[in-house]
Structure formats: C-alpha cells, structure tokens
Scaffold this motif. Sequence first.
Motif, PDB file in Angstrom:
ATOM      1  N   HIS A 209       7.644   0.291 -14.347  1.00 37.99           N
ATOM      2  CA  HIS A 209       6.745   0.451 -13.155  1.00 37.99           C
ATOM      3  C   HIS A 209       7.191   1.666 -12.524  1.00 37.99           C
ATOM      4  O   HIS A 209       8.318   2.259 -12.829  1.00 37.99           O
ATOM      5  CB  HIS A 209       7.019  -0.685 -12.038  1.00 37.99           C
ATOM      6  N   SER A 210       6.737   2.152 -11.188  1.00 39.60           N
ATOM      7  CA  SER A 210       7.237   3.691 -10.741  1.00 39.60           C
ATOM      8  C   SER A 210       7.596   3.497  -9.329  1.00 39.60           C
ATOM      9  O   SER A 210       7.676   4.211  -8.383  1.00 39.60           O
ATOM     10  CB  SER A 210       5.811   4.553 -10.881  1.00 39.60           C
ATOM     11  N   GLY A 211       7.949   2.002  -8.929  1.00 35.64           N
ATOM     12  CA  GLY A 211       8.182   1.731  -7.526  1.00 35.64           C
ATOM     13  C   GLY A 211       9.782   1.944  -7.335  1.00 35.64           C
ATOM     14  O   GLY A 211      10.556   2.703  -7.827  1.00 35.64           O
TER      15      GLY A 211
ATOM     16  N   ASP B 207       3.984   3.239  -2.561  1.00 39.80           N
ATOM     17  CA  ASP B 207       4.180   3.093  -4.019  1.00 39.80           C
ATOM     18  C   ASP B 207       5.936   3.007  -3.910  1.00 39.80           C
ATOM     19  O   ASP B 207       6.633   3.374  -5.140  1.00 39.80           O
ATOM     20  CB  ASP B 207       3.905   4.377  -4.944  1.00 39.80           C
ATOM     21  N   GLY B 208       6.750   2.269  -3.045  1.00 43.75           N
ATOM     22  CA  GLY B 208       8.121   2.181  -3.278  1.00 43.75           C
ATOM     23  C   GLY B 208       8.688   2.125  -2.061  1.00 43.75           C
ATOM     24  O   GLY B 208       7.920   2.565  -0.832  1.00 43.75           O
TER      25      GLY B 208
ATOM     26  N   ASN C 283       0.741  -1.123   0.041  1.00 48.20           N
ATOM     27  CA  ASN C 283      -0.137   0.147   0.075  1.00 48.20           C
ATOM     28  C   ASN C 283       0.999   1.299   0.219  1.00 48.20           C
ATOM     29  O   ASN C 283       0.473   2.442   0.266  1.00 48.20           O
ATOM     30  CB  ASN C 283      -0.999  -0.028   1.368  1.00 48.20           C
TER      31      ASN C 283
ATOM     32  N   LYS D  49      11.210   8.948  -1.882  1.00 49.55           N
ATOM     33  CA  LYS D  49      11.231   7.750  -2.581  1.00 49.55           C
ATOM     34  C   LYS D  49      12.635   7.459  -3.274  1.00 49.55           C
ATOM     35  O   LYS D  49      13.197   8.279  -3.680  1.00 49.55           O
ATOM     36  CB  LYS D  49      10.113   7.538  -3.318  1.00 49.55           C
TER      37      LYS D  49
ATOM     38  N   GLU E 105      -0.016  -1.229 -11.607  1.00 47.33           N
ATOM     39  CA  GLU E 105       1.465  -1.173 -11.337  1.00 47.33           C
ATOM     40  C   GLU E 105       2.002  -2.612 -11.073  1.00 47.33           C
ATOM     41  O   GLU E 105       3.430  -2.946 -11.386  1.00 47.33           O
ATOM     42  CB  GLU E 105       1.728  -0.542  -9.898  1.00 47.33           C
TER      43      GLU E 105
ATOM     44  N   THR F 201      14.374   5.232  -5.877  1.00 48.57           N
ATOM     45  CA  THR F 201      13.970   4.439  -6.975  1.00 48.57           C
ATOM     46  C   THR F 201      14.824   3.045  -7.307  1.00 48.57           C
ATOM     47  O   THR F 201      14.376   2.154  -7.983  1.00 48.57           O
ATOM     48  CB  THR F 201      14.089   5.268  -8.541  1.00 48.57           C
TER      49      THR F 201
ATOM     50  N   VAL G 273       6.318  -2.295  -5.466  1.00 45.91           N
ATOM     51  CA  VAL G 273       5.414  -1.031  -6.203  1.00 45.91           C
ATOM     52  C   VAL G 273       4.073  -1.146  -5.539  1.00 45.91           C
ATOM     53  O   VAL G 273       3.624  -1.981  -4.578  1.00 45.91           O
ATOM     54  CB  VAL G 273       5.421  -1.975  -7.586  1.00 45.91           C
ATOM     55  N   GLU G 274       3.526  -0.020  -5.769  1.00 42.04           N
ATOM     56  CA  GLU G 274       2.268   0.266  -5.546  1.00 42.04           C
ATOM     57  C   GLU G 274       1.294  -0.897  -5.765  1.00 42.04           C
ATOM     58  O   GLU G 274       1.285  -1.524  -6.719  1.00 42.04           O
ATOM     59  CB  GLU G 274       1.505   1.360  -5.719  1.00 42.04           C
TER      60      GLU G 274
ATOM     61  N   THR H  44      -1.615  -1.740  -6.962  1.00 41.43           N
ATOM     62  CA  THR H  44      -2.740  -1.819  -7.727  1.00 41.43           C
ATOM     63  C   THR H  44      -2.456  -2.754  -9.029  1.00 41.43           C
ATOM     64  O   THR H  44      -1.435  -3.219  -9.374  1.00 41.43           O
ATOM     65  CB  THR H  44      -2.968  -0.241  -8.456  1.00 41.43           C
TER      66      THR H  44
END
Length: 226
Positions: free
Chosen positions: A218-220, A144-145, A142, A159, A209, A161, A203-204, A206
């Motif tokens: 991905h953006s995590g 995002d990283g 829950n 965050k 993702e 990366t 990762v988040e 969802t």
Amino acid sequence: MKVIFALGGSVLMPKEGASVEKIKEYTETFKKIKDMGHEMGIVVGGGYTARNYISVAREFANEAFCDEIGIMATRMNGMLLISALGNYTIKKIPENFKEAELIMNLNKIVVMGGTHPAHTTDAVAASFAEYIDADLLVIATNVDGVYDKNPRKYDDAKKLTKITTTELLDLTGSASISAGSSSVVDPLASKIIDRAKLKTLVVEGTPEEILNAILGNHSGTTIVSE
C-alpha cells in the motif's frame, strides 16, 4: 490473519450518492480478501448521509441524539454493503462485539456500523479489533494516509509513511468529537490503537488500496506501537 476494516462512509456513500458499480468493486475486493483465507470484519461509516441528517437534527436536538441518528446512518450503509456481499455475510448488522464475533465464528464477513454515542466508527473498528485480538486494523478513508497537518488546508502538508502510536496521539489529540465529525483517525480510536498496540494502516479508501493493504504494498501510513 484476522483483519478489521474501518471503511469510511464518504468513500462508500459519497455526496453524489451510491454507485452500483463502485459498490460491486468494493464487494469483489472484500470477497477476494476473504477467499485468501482471512477472517475479517468491516465497520462502515455514515459519510454524507449521516452528516446531512445530523446537520438538520442539530437545530432541534443535542449531540447525543445526533449521534444516535449517525449510528442509524452507519447501519444503513452497512446493510447496503451486506446486500452486495451475498452469502459471504449474513443479513444482520450486529449491535455489539459479541454478536459480531459470533458471525465471524460462522466463517462469514462481519459488517457493522456504529454502536454507542460519541464513538466514531473508527473507534468501533479499533475496539472490535482489540476485542478479537485482530492482527491488523485497516482504516480506509478519503485521504491517502496520515499527514503532519491537514493536507486540504496546507499545501506544504507532509505525508507520514510510518509513525508510532505515540506520534498518532500527538497528531489527533485536538480533533473534534462532535456528532458527524470527520478526521483521518479520531482521538478515541487513536487511544484504543495505542492501548491495544494494534498494527494499523491508514490508506486511501479505494478497492485497489484496500487490497494492497493486505498484500503489503500500500502507499498509505503504517502505525506501529513503540
């Protein structure tokens, strides 16, 4: 490739309860990943269901017993996911990695929960990934990283990366291992990731993702061994 997902119970079973539509979205995503040709397993967390029961049981029982209650909650959440996956899996929650590997060898999606007291489902997912020599571990949670500090407490949290497993150990070393505890990656899982040199993505959780983690956009946070 072989990929193991640690699916946070709080994303599948939030405090407000299960959503049929949301579970359909998750199962369609996992089916799509399977249809892409990947071997896969999903380790489901206990989420609010586990924490709610544990908070009551803690008034009467020790942490090991509360862990057992949490394990039952994870397996119940896993059965919910199994019910929606249909023929992509089998109607059985494996209780150990040998059973899980047999299901994977049948070309089915493995869905499991907890296995032992004091082991979070993140740790179970990391151990299973090591056991089968997985190519990738995806922790879908829950958040995002991975952040340098708790983003829910600190507005200036940053965050990260990409980090190494050594940096992950430094960040998670003081996290709690109490029954029902929740952190982005728990200390035991971090140690297993480091030992096994597992490529790991946080990762988040969802459906979008989760799919992006497999597609590579991905953006995590990416965790790599040194």
